[in-house]
Design a protein around this motif. Sequence first.
Motif, PDB file in Angstrom:
ATOM      1  N   ALA A 169       0.826  -1.206   0.000  1.00 24.63           N
ATOM      2  CA  ALA A 169       0.000   0.000   0.000  1.00 24.63           C
ATOM      3  C   ALA A 169       0.860   1.256   0.000  1.00 24.63           C
ATOM      4  O   ALA A 169       0.595   2.217  -0.734  1.00 24.63           O
ATOM      5  N   GLU A 170       1.923   1.254   0.802  1.00 20.98           N
ATOM      6  CA  GLU A 170       2.797   2.424   0.893  1.00 20.98           C
ATOM      7  C   GLU A 170       3.589   2.630  -0.393  1.00 20.98           C
ATOM      8  O   GLU A 170       3.832   3.773  -0.809  1.00 20.98           O
ATOM      9  N   ALA A 171       4.006   1.544  -1.028  1.00 20.12           N
ATOM     10  CA  ALA A 171       4.734   1.659  -2.296  1.00 20.12           C
ATOM     11  C   ALA A 171       3.884   2.372  -3.337  1.00 20.12           C
ATOM     12  O   ALA A 171       4.375   3.192  -4.117  1.00 20.12           O
ATOM     13  N   ARG A 172       2.581   2.078  -3.339  1.00 13.83           N
ATOM     14  CA  ARG A 172       1.694   2.758  -4.293  1.00 13.83           C
ATOM     15  C   ARG A 172       1.513   4.224  -3.933  1.00 13.83           C
ATOM     16  O   ARG A 172       1.463   5.089  -4.814  1.00 13.83           O
ATOM     17  N   ARG A 173       1.416   4.533  -2.650  1.00 13.70           N
ATOM     18  CA  ARG A 173       1.284   5.937  -2.236  1.00 13.70           C
ATOM     19  C   ARG A 173       2.484   6.746  -2.727  1.00 13.70           C
ATOM     20  O   ARG A 173       2.336   7.872  -3.207  1.00 13.70           O
ATOM     21  N   ARG A 174       3.673   6.186  -2.568  1.00 10.79           N
ATOM     22  CA  ARG A 174       4.885   6.900  -2.984  1.00 10.79           C
ATOM     23  C   ARG A 174       4.954   7.076  -4.499  1.00 10.79           C
ATOM     24  O   ARG A 174       5.537   8.043  -4.989  1.00 10.79           O
ATOM     25  N   ALA A 175       4.364   6.135  -5.231  1.00  9.99           N
ATOM     26  CA  ALA A 175       4.438   6.179  -6.696  1.00  9.99           C
ATOM     27  C   ALA A 175       3.330   7.019  -7.320  1.00  9.99           C
ATOM     28  O   ALA A 175       3.346   7.236  -8.527  1.00  9.99           O
ATOM     29  N   SER A 176       2.372   7.484  -6.515  1.00  8.85           N
ATOM     30  CA  SER A 176       1.213   8.265  -6.956  1.00  8.85           C
ATOM     31  C   SER A 176       0.209   7.375  -7.698  1.00  8.85           C
ATOM     32  O   SER A 176       0.381   6.152  -7.769  1.00  8.85           O
ATOM     33  N   GLU A 189      -6.396   9.776  -0.527  1.00 11.65           N
ATOM     34  CA  GLU A 189      -7.627   9.650   0.249  1.00 11.65           C
ATOM     35  C   GLU A 189      -8.519   8.554  -0.330  1.00 11.65           C
ATOM     36  O   GLU A 189      -9.071   7.722   0.421  1.00 11.65           O
ATOM     37  N   GLU A 190      -8.648   8.531  -1.636  1.00  9.97           N
ATOM     38  CA  GLU A 190      -9.469   7.502  -2.283  1.00  9.97           C
ATOM     39  C   GLU A 190      -8.826   6.122  -2.122  1.00  9.97           C
ATOM     40  O   GLU A 190      -9.522   5.124  -1.930  1.00  9.97           O
ATOM     41  N   TRP A 191      -7.515   6.078  -2.201  1.00  7.75           N
ATOM     42  CA  TRP A 191      -6.775   4.820  -2.032  1.00  7.75           C
ATOM     43  C   TRP A 191      -6.990   4.240  -0.635  1.00  7.75           C
ATOM     44  O   TRP A 191      -7.329   3.070  -0.474  1.00  7.75           O
ATOM     45  N   ASP A 192      -6.822   5.077   0.371  1.00  7.57           N
ATOM     46  CA  ASP A 192      -6.982   4.605   1.751  1.00  7.57           C
ATOM     47  C   ASP A 192      -8.420   4.150   2.016  1.00  7.57           C
ATOM     48  O   ASP A 192      -8.653   3.149   2.708  1.00  7.57           O
ATOM     49  N   ALA A 193      -9.395   4.878   1.480  1.00  8.56           N
ATOM     50  CA  ALA A 193     -10.792   4.481   1.657  1.00  8.56           C
ATOM     51  C   ALA A 193     -11.082   3.167   0.945  1.00  8.56           C
ATOM     52  O   ALA A 193     -11.817   2.311   1.466  1.00  8.56           O
ATOM     53  N   THR A 194     -10.475   2.983  -0.220  1.00 10.94           N
ATOM     54  CA  THR A 194     -10.662   1.744  -0.977  1.00 10.94           C
ATOM     55  C   THR A 194     -10.092   0.554  -0.214  1.00 10.94           C
ATOM     56  O   THR A 194     -10.731  -0.501  -0.115  1.00 10.94           O
ATOM     57  N   ALA A 196      -9.587   0.269   3.012  1.00 13.03           N
ATOM     58  CA  ALA A 196     -10.396   0.015   4.205  1.00 13.03           C
ATOM     59  C   ALA A 196     -11.644  -0.797   3.839  1.00 13.03           C
ATOM     60  O   ALA A 196     -12.038  -1.728   4.552  1.00 13.03           O
ATOM     61  N   LYS A 197     -12.243  -0.468   2.703  1.00 13.62           N
ATOM     62  CA  LYS A 197     -13.419  -1.200   2.230  1.00 13.62           C
ATOM     63  C   LYS A 197     -13.062  -2.640   1.892  1.00 13.62           C
ATOM     64  O   LYS A 197     -13.809  -3.576   2.211  1.00 13.62           O
ATOM     65  N   VAL A 198     -11.898  -2.836   1.257  1.00 13.12           N
ATOM     66  CA  VAL A 198     -11.454  -4.188   0.899  1.00 13.12           C
ATOM     67  C   VAL A 198     -11.220  -5.021   2.156  1.00 13.12           C
ATOM     68  O   VAL A 198     -11.606  -6.197   2.221  1.00 13.12           O
ATOM     69  N   ARG A 199     -10.604  -4.426   3.165  1.00 16.58           N
ATOM     70  CA  ARG A 199     -10.347  -5.166   4.411  1.00 16.58           C
ATOM     71  C   ARG A 199     -11.655  -5.586   5.083  1.00 16.58           C
ATOM     72  O   ARG A 199     -11.747  -6.674   5.648  1.00 16.58           O
ATOM     73  N   ARG A 200     -12.663  -4.729   5.038  1.00 17.68           N
ATOM     74  CA  ARG A 200     -13.953  -5.078   5.635  1.00 17.68           C
ATOM     75  C   ARG A 200     -14.637  -6.210   4.874  1.00 17.68           C
ATOM     76  O   ARG A 200     -15.211  -7.119   5.468  1.00 17.68           O
ATOM     77  N   ALA A 201     -14.535  -6.159   3.536  1.00 18.07           N
ATOM     78  CA  ALA A 201     -15.223  -7.151   2.710  1.00 18.07           C
ATOM     79  C   ALA A 201     -14.439  -8.446   2.567  1.00 18.07           C
ATOM     80  O   ALA A 201     -15.012  -9.512   2.328  1.00 18.07           O
ATOM     81  N   GLY A 202     -13.104  -8.344   2.688  1.00 19.98           N
ATOM     82  CA  GLY A 202     -12.262  -9.518   2.486  1.00 19.98           C
ATOM     83  C   GLY A 202     -11.950  -9.800   1.038  1.00 19.98           C
ATOM     84  O   GLY A 202     -11.195 -10.729   0.721  1.00 19.98           O
ATOM     85  N   VAL A 203     -12.510  -9.016   0.122  1.00 19.72           N
ATOM     86  CA  VAL A 203     -12.256  -9.150  -1.314  1.00 19.72           C
ATOM     87  C   VAL A 203     -12.147  -7.757  -1.920  1.00 19.72           C
ATOM     88  O   VAL A 203     -12.597  -6.765  -1.327  1.00 19.72           O
TER      89      VAL A 203
END
Length: 267
Positions: A169-176, A189-194, A196-203
């Motif tokens: 996740a951090e590697a993508r943040r650094r790469a934009s 912001e959209e990345w982090d929200a996405t 969080a949603k994936v972790r809740r859903a498991g997929v």
Amino acid sequence: MSGTERVRTGPVPVPRHRDDALKSVANTLDVLDCFMTDDELGVSEVARCLGVAKSSAHRMLSTLAGRGFVEQNPETGRYRLGLHLYELGQLSVSRNRLRHAALPIMEDLRQRTGHTIHLGIADGCDVVHLERLKSREGLDIFDDMPERRFPTHCSSTGKVLAAFDPAVAEARRRASFPPITPNSVRSVEEWDATLAKVRRAGVAVNRGEVANGVMSVAAPVFDHTGRARAALSIVGRTEVMERCEQQFTRLIVEAARRLGRVVPWET
């Protein structure tokens, strides 16, 4: 110092010729990376890609051609990747224990869903699909998409790996977040929200984020420590996938769990 030898302190200097040799190797490998986006390249194009003189580019291409890593098209004089590189790539894939364990599970998924199945692993800020089992429905989808490497923020396999591996996740943040389609993630912001949603859903679900009209659903493959080491995904046309999304989600989660249990993970 009488009776003793003076002890050298500090780093031992590296011989200049060794530095030059390592730089030469790195530059030569950079030549191969130039072919990631082009089938054939001329000497001038490789020189521009690397920012070196044409004579240096020609020398590196000649060295690679001598070992079979590239070959020269006799009709155009331009260079393309050689058969020896293909042979090494095939050996790397065939000896990959994750892929070997995944193939029967992927084939079972393809038969049960009628869709294309991907096996992906993270590589920095990207996801690389080690294997792609195409379905009949998926043959034309990927005719124009032969790539196996995608930005993690534009792929369901990439998103699910990033959701369960902070380093990815951090590697993508650094790469934009360069978008591929209008549906791609575009900000931190959209990345982090996405994620969080994936972790809740498991997929993770991808709806037209790497290609319009294409949807995928991916689940993480965890090793014995609970780390996400790979991801499996089902890929198809959006209108077909949406009708079976709940069923496919259940199947991909079950398949990912099975794979995590049978892979001989390295410690």
